[in-house]
Design a protein around this motif. Sequence first.
Motif, PDB file in Angstrom:
ATOM      1  N   LEU A  53      -4.945  -1.350  12.178  1.00 21.39           N
ATOM      2  CA  LEU A  53      -6.372  -1.082  11.943  1.00 21.39           C
ATOM      3  C   LEU A  53      -6.617  -0.390  10.607  1.00 21.39           C
ATOM      4  CD1 LEU A  53      -7.563  -0.047  15.505  1.00 21.39           C
ATOM      5  CD2 LEU A  53      -8.175  -2.102  14.221  1.00 21.39           C
ATOM      6  N   THR A  54      -5.801   0.595  10.260  1.00 19.77           N
ATOM      7  CA  THR A  54      -6.030   1.294   8.989  1.00 19.77           C
ATOM      8  C   THR A  54      -5.775   0.379   7.799  1.00 19.77           C
ATOM      9  OG1 THR A  54      -3.789   2.228   9.007  1.00 19.77           O
ATOM     10  CG2 THR A  54      -5.547   3.586   9.925  1.00 19.77           C
ATOM     11  N   SER A  55      -4.729  -0.421   7.877  1.00 19.73           N
ATOM     12  CA  SER A  55      -4.433  -1.319   6.759  1.00 19.73           C
ATOM     13  C   SER A  55      -5.471  -2.440   6.652  1.00 19.73           C
ATOM     14  CB  SER A  55      -3.035  -1.920   6.911  1.00 19.73           C
ATOM     15  OG  SER A  55      -2.064  -0.913   6.791  1.00 19.73           O
ATOM     16  N   MET A  56      -5.935  -2.942   7.788  1.00 19.48           N
ATOM     17  CA  MET A  56      -6.938  -4.006   7.750  1.00 19.48           C
ATOM     18  C   MET A  56      -8.277  -3.504   7.214  1.00 19.48           C
ATOM     19  SD  MET A  56      -5.806  -6.956   8.364  1.00 19.48           S
ATOM     20  CE  MET A  56      -7.311  -7.864   8.596  1.00 19.48           C
ATOM     21  N   THR A  57      -8.673  -2.297   7.588  1.00 18.48           N
ATOM     22  CA  THR A  57      -9.931  -1.787   7.043  1.00 18.48           C
ATOM     23  C   THR A  57      -9.820  -1.588   5.537  1.00 18.48           C
ATOM     24  OG1 THR A  57      -9.308   0.493   7.600  1.00 18.48           O
ATOM     25  CG2 THR A  57     -10.708  -0.682   9.175  1.00 18.48           C
ATOM     26  N   THR A  58      -8.664  -1.178   5.062  1.00 17.12           N
ATOM     27  CA  THR A  58      -8.452  -1.048   3.615  1.00 17.12           C
ATOM     28  C   THR A  58      -8.504  -2.417   2.945  1.00 17.12           C
ATOM     29  OG1 THR A  58      -7.099   0.921   3.949  1.00 17.12           O
ATOM     30  CG2 THR A  58      -6.865  -0.216   1.848  1.00 17.12           C
ATOM     31  N   ALA A  59      -7.818  -3.401   3.536  1.00 16.95           N
ATOM     32  CA  ALA A  59      -7.809  -4.747   2.956  1.00 16.95           C
ATOM     33  C   ALA A  59      -9.212  -5.345   2.927  1.00 16.95           C
ATOM     34  CB  ALA A  59      -6.863  -5.651   3.749  1.00 16.95           C
TER      35      ALA A  59
ATOM     36  N   ALA B 284      11.272   4.684   5.725  1.00 16.57           N
ATOM     37  CA  ALA B 284       9.836   4.917   5.554  1.00 16.57           C
ATOM     38  C   ALA B 284       9.302   4.245   4.282  1.00 16.57           C
ATOM     39  CB  ALA B 284       9.544   6.418   5.526  1.00 16.57           C
ATOM     40  N   HIS B 285      10.146   4.093   3.280  1.00 14.47           N
ATOM     41  CA  HIS B 285       9.729   3.444   2.034  1.00 14.47           C
ATOM     42  C   HIS B 285       9.909   1.925   2.068  1.00 14.47           C
ATOM     43  CE1 HIS B 285       9.750   7.532   0.402  1.00 14.47           C
ATOM     44  NE2 HIS B 285       8.958   7.053  -0.527  1.00 14.47           N
TER      45      HIS B 285
ATOM     46  N   PHE C 147      -4.373  -0.224 -11.169  1.00 13.34           N
ATOM     47  CA  PHE C 147      -4.678   0.985 -10.403  1.00 13.34           C
ATOM     48  C   PHE C 147      -4.420   0.782  -8.908  1.00 13.34           C
ATOM     49  CE2 PHE C 147      -7.238   1.732 -14.225  1.00 13.34           C
ATOM     50  CZ  PHE C 147      -6.735   2.982 -14.570  1.00 13.34           C
ATOM     51  N   SER C 148      -4.193  -0.447  -8.499  1.00 10.34           N
ATOM     52  CA  SER C 148      -3.881  -0.700  -7.094  1.00 10.34           C
ATOM     53  C   SER C 148      -2.478  -0.233  -6.734  1.00 10.34           C
ATOM     54  CB  SER C 148      -4.025  -2.196  -6.793  1.00 10.34           C
ATOM     55  OG  SER C 148      -3.064  -2.944  -7.508  1.00 10.34           O
ATOM     56  N   VAL C 149      -1.591  -0.132  -7.693  1.00  6.23           N
ATOM     57  CA  VAL C 149      -0.190   0.204  -7.418  1.00  6.23           C
ATOM     58  C   VAL C 149      -0.037   1.549  -6.706  1.00  6.23           C
ATOM     59  CG1 VAL C 149       2.072   0.622  -8.470  1.00  6.23           C
ATOM     60  CG2 VAL C 149       0.687  -1.312  -9.222  1.00  6.23           C
ATOM     61  N   PRO C 150      -0.588   2.652  -7.217  1.00 10.78           N
ATOM     62  CA  PRO C 150      -0.399   3.922  -6.496  1.00 10.78           C
ATOM     63  C   PRO C 150      -1.073   3.941  -5.126  1.00 10.78           C
ATOM     64  CG  PRO C 150      -1.767   4.267  -8.447  1.00 10.78           C
ATOM     65  CD  PRO C 150      -1.275   2.860  -8.484  1.00 10.78           C
ATOM     66  N   ILE C 151      -2.181   3.230  -4.981  1.00 10.35           N
ATOM     67  CA  ILE C 151      -2.853   3.170  -3.682  1.00 10.35           C
ATOM     68  C   ILE C 151      -1.981   2.432  -2.676  1.00 10.35           C
ATOM     69  CG2 ILE C 151      -4.897   2.355  -2.445  1.00 10.35           C
ATOM     70  CD1 ILE C 151      -6.402   2.588  -5.167  1.00 10.35           C
ATOM     71  N   LEU C 152      -1.400   1.321  -3.101  1.00 14.99           N
ATOM     72  CA  LEU C 152      -0.544   0.544  -2.209  1.00 14.99           C
ATOM     73  C   LEU C 152       0.737   1.300  -1.863  1.00 14.99           C
ATOM     74  CD1 LEU C 152      -1.030  -2.982  -3.764  1.00 14.99           C
ATOM     75  CD2 LEU C 152      -1.892  -2.151  -1.569  1.00 14.99           C
ATOM     76  N   ILE C 153       1.251   2.061  -2.793  1.00 15.15           N
ATOM     77  CA  ILE C 153       2.420   2.898  -2.492  1.00 15.15           C
ATOM     78  C   ILE C 153       2.059   3.901  -1.401  1.00 15.15           C
ATOM     79  CG2 ILE C 153       3.948   4.703  -3.399  1.00 15.15           C
ATOM     80  CD1 ILE C 153       3.908   3.141  -6.074  1.00 15.15           C
ATOM     81  N   GLY C 154       0.907   4.515  -1.529  1.00 10.13           N
ATOM     82  CA  GLY C 154       0.468   5.478  -0.524  1.00 10.13           C
ATOM     83  C   GLY C 154       0.276   4.841   0.841  1.00 10.13           C
ATOM     84  N   ILE C 155      -0.330   3.662   0.883  1.00 12.57           N
ATOM     85  CA  ILE C 155      -0.542   2.963   2.160  1.00 12.57           C
ATOM     86  C   ILE C 155       0.792   2.612   2.797  1.00 12.57           C
ATOM     87  CG2 ILE C 155      -1.408   0.822   3.190  1.00 12.57           C
ATOM     88  CD1 ILE C 155      -3.625   0.879   1.020  1.00 12.57           C
ATOM     89  N   GLY C 156       1.702   2.069   2.010  1.00 11.51           N
ATOM     90  CA  GLY C 156       3.000   1.656   2.544  1.00 11.51           C
ATOM     91  C   GLY C 156       3.836   2.822   3.053  1.00 11.51           C
ATOM     92  N   VAL C 157       3.863   3.905   2.298  1.00 13.14           N
ATOM     93  CA  VAL C 157       4.634   5.073   2.734  1.00 13.14           C
ATOM     94  C   VAL C 157       4.001   5.687   3.972  1.00 13.14           C
ATOM     95  CG1 VAL C 157       5.359   7.402   2.076  1.00 13.14           C
ATOM     96  CG2 VAL C 157       5.608   5.538   0.454  1.00 13.14           C
ATOM     97  N   ASP C 158       2.686   5.736   4.017  1.00 11.30           N
ATOM     98  CA  ASP C 158       1.998   6.268   5.191  1.00 11.30           C
ATOM     99  C   ASP C 158       2.336   5.444   6.434  1.00 11.30           C
ATOM    100  OD1 ASP C 158       0.016   8.050   6.432  1.00 11.30           O
ATOM    101  OD2 ASP C 158      -1.189   6.236   6.611  1.00 11.30           O
ATOM    102  N   ASN C 159       2.262   4.124   6.316  1.00 15.06           N
ATOM    103  CA  ASN C 159       2.627   3.255   7.436  1.00 15.06           C
ATOM    104  C   ASN C 159       4.068   3.505   7.864  1.00 15.06           C
ATOM    105  OD1 ASN C 159       0.103   2.106   7.198  1.00 15.06           O
ATOM    106  ND2 ASN C 159       0.834   0.151   6.412  1.00 15.06           N
TER     107      ASN C 159
END
Length: 142
Positions: A93-99, A28-29, A56-68
């Motif tokens: 779709l979720t990752s693209m809308t974030t990007a 998952a990680h 500040f993007s680092v914790p957001i990207l960690i959350g997106i990656g773990v969620d995926n």
Amino acid sequence: MRAARCARLAVVSGVCVDVRGVGATRRAHLPVGVGGLWLLGEVGALGRGFNLANFFSVPILIGIGVDNGIHLVHRGREGDGAHLGDTTRGVFLTSMTTAIGFGCLSFASHRGLQSLGQVMAIGSLAVLAASLLVLPALLRRR
């Protein structure tokens, strides 16, 4: 530093409880690790560095990656790993809308927001690519 260690322990513990195992937690990680390496390479290749604004993007990207990763690991357990179709569409779709959303910050007049938008767009796409290319192949191999 202590807060970062505590946060990491909390995330790993929560994922381990959710996916019920250390191996599944590692899988998952995987999008975070692979996508993070790709992000570092791309940021370096573009001649950009990390600064206070885009850090500040680092914790957001960690959350997106773990969620995926969690979504794909759960879906992979339901079958042989080859039937991830609906889940991969949702992750896409979720990752693209974030990007796209963060990518729009690249057009801001403030240099810090521009930097945050660029790193988040690149990072979201890198985590997405790792989620859809690397993790499903690993899940099928199992």
